[in-house]
Design an enzyme around this catalytic site. Sequence first.
Site, mmCIF file in Angstrom:
data_model
loop_
_atom_site.group_PDB
_atom_site.id
_atom_site.type_symbol
_atom_site.label_atom_id
_atom_site.label_comp_id
_atom_site.label_asym_id
_atom_site.label_seq_id
_atom_site.Cartn_x
_atom_site.Cartn_y
_atom_site.Cartn_z
ATOM 1 N N ARG A 62 -7.268 -83.437 -13.041
ATOM 2 C CA ARG A 62 -8.659 -83.007 -13.149
ATOM 3 C C ARG A 62 -9.095 -82.020 -12.078
ATOM 4 O O ARG A 62 -9.682 -80.977 -12.379
ATOM 5 C CB ARG A 62 -9.632 -84.207 -13.028
ATOM 6 N N THR A 63 -8.851 -82.389 -10.828
ATOM 7 C CA THR A 63 -9.420 -81.588 -9.740
ATOM 8 C C THR A 63 -8.787 -80.199 -9.744
ATOM 9 O O THR A 63 -9.491 -79.180 -9.680
ATOM 10 C CB THR A 63 -9.191 -82.295 -8.388
ATOM 11 N N LYS A 91 9.433 -76.154 5.033
ATOM 12 C CA LYS A 91 10.354 -75.597 6.036
ATOM 13 C C LYS A 91 9.797 -75.782 7.446
ATOM 14 O O LYS A 91 10.289 -75.159 8.394
ATOM 15 C CB LYS A 91 10.557 -74.098 5.780
ATOM 16 N N ARG A 112 -5.735 -79.737 -1.858
ATOM 17 C CA ARG A 112 -5.512 -81.194 -1.774
ATOM 18 C C ARG A 112 -4.233 -81.430 -0.979
ATOM 19 O O ARG A 112 -3.246 -80.688 -1.137
ATOM 20 C CB ARG A 112 -5.390 -81.818 -3.163
ATOM 21 N N HIS A 140 -13.202 -87.057 -0.777
ATOM 22 C CA HIS A 140 -13.051 -86.234 -1.978
ATOM 23 C C HIS A 140 -14.463 -85.738 -2.301
ATOM 24 O O HIS A 140 -15.101 -86.198 -3.246
ATOM 25 C CB HIS A 140 -12.486 -87.093 -3.106
#
Length: 342
Positions: A62-63, A91, A112, A140
Site C-alpha cells: 500500500r504505502t 555494500k 521505508r 508511520h
Amino acid sequence: MSASTSKFAGNHILSVNQFNRDAIEYIFHIANQMQPYAQRQKRTEVLRGAILGNLFFEPSTRTRVSFGTAFNLLGGEVRETVGMSNSALAKGESLYDTARVLSGYSDIIAMRHPQAGSVAEFAAGSRVPVLNGGDGANEHPTQALLDLYTIEKECHAHGSSIDGLNIAMIGDLKYGRTVHSLCKLLSLYKNVHFTLISPTELAMPESILTAITNGGHQLTVTDQLSGSLDADICYQTRIQEERFTSQSEADKFRGKFRLDQQIYTKHFQSKTVIMHPLPRDSRAEANELDNDLNQHPNLAIFRQTDNGVLVRMALFALSLGVENLLQQHEKPVLWHTPKSTL
Ligand code: CP
C-alpha cells in the site's frame, strides 16, 4: 508546524509530532481537493517534470504503490528502489551518503526502512524533503494521517466527531507503528477514550500511554477482549512478525485476537467501524480479520486504502508548495475506466 504560516513546503515529514490540529485540518482540506483527480474525473499536471525517489528497504504494498500513484496523479514521475539488496546500502554505504546522492536525482523522497530512526538519519543527508513511509517499530506518520482522515469521514457519516471518540485498538500494540502514530494524533483532540487490548508482552509503549494521559484522555488497558465495548472505532492490527527475534516467538501471539462476524456482534455495537492498517494476516492460524466481514458496511479497510492516495497527494502538493496550483494545470481525462461496486 502551523497551517497559518504554511510551513509545509520544503520540510521533511518524519513524525506526527510535527503536526498540530491546524496543520492536520489543512492537510485534510487539501486532501479533499484531490478527490476529483484521484477518481479520474479530472487530471492535473501540476508536478509535471518532478521526480519522486520511492525507496522501500522493507516490504510494502500500500504505502509504496500509493506514494507512487499519488505522485503520478499529480503529473510527476517515480523512480523506485525496492529492497536493501538492490541498493549500495548492502555494500556498507551510509544512509547519509545514500541520501546525499539520491537527493541529487529527485525532487522529493519517500522512504521505508526497518530501523527505528533511520528515515530521520537519512533525511539529515537529503537536500530534498523526505517523507517517512515507516521506520521500524517507531512511526508511520502518513498512515496515521490517512487513518485519522478516515476516522473523521466515518465519524461525519455517523453524525459524530473525533472529539469524544471512543476507539478500541487490538493486537500487537508494541511493534505496530501505525497505532503509535495514530495515538499521538488522536491525543491532539478532546476527550478521546482509548481502550488498548493486547497480550501483556505486546502492550503499547509507555511513551505513547504518557502522550494519551498528558492529553487528558480516558485510557483503559487490558489483555482481554471482553464484555460489550461502546466503541466508535475498532482498530485491529497484525502481529508484526518481522520485529520478533524468531518465528516461534511471533507464533505465540498469532490468532490470539481474531475478529469475525460473531466476535464483532458479541463485543461491538452496530455503529462500530472496523479499521485495520493492512496487510491483514489471513492465514488460518492468524485470521485476524475474517473474510466474513468483507461485505459489512462498517468495514472501512478499503476506504482507508483509497483515502491513502488522497492524503499522500496532499502531502506531496504541500511539501512541494503547489497545493494552490492544481486547477491551473488541469487537463481533460480522455479515457473511461468502468469500476465495479465490489
Ligand atoms: N499499511 C501499510 O503500511 O501497508 P504496506 O506495508 O503494504 O505498505
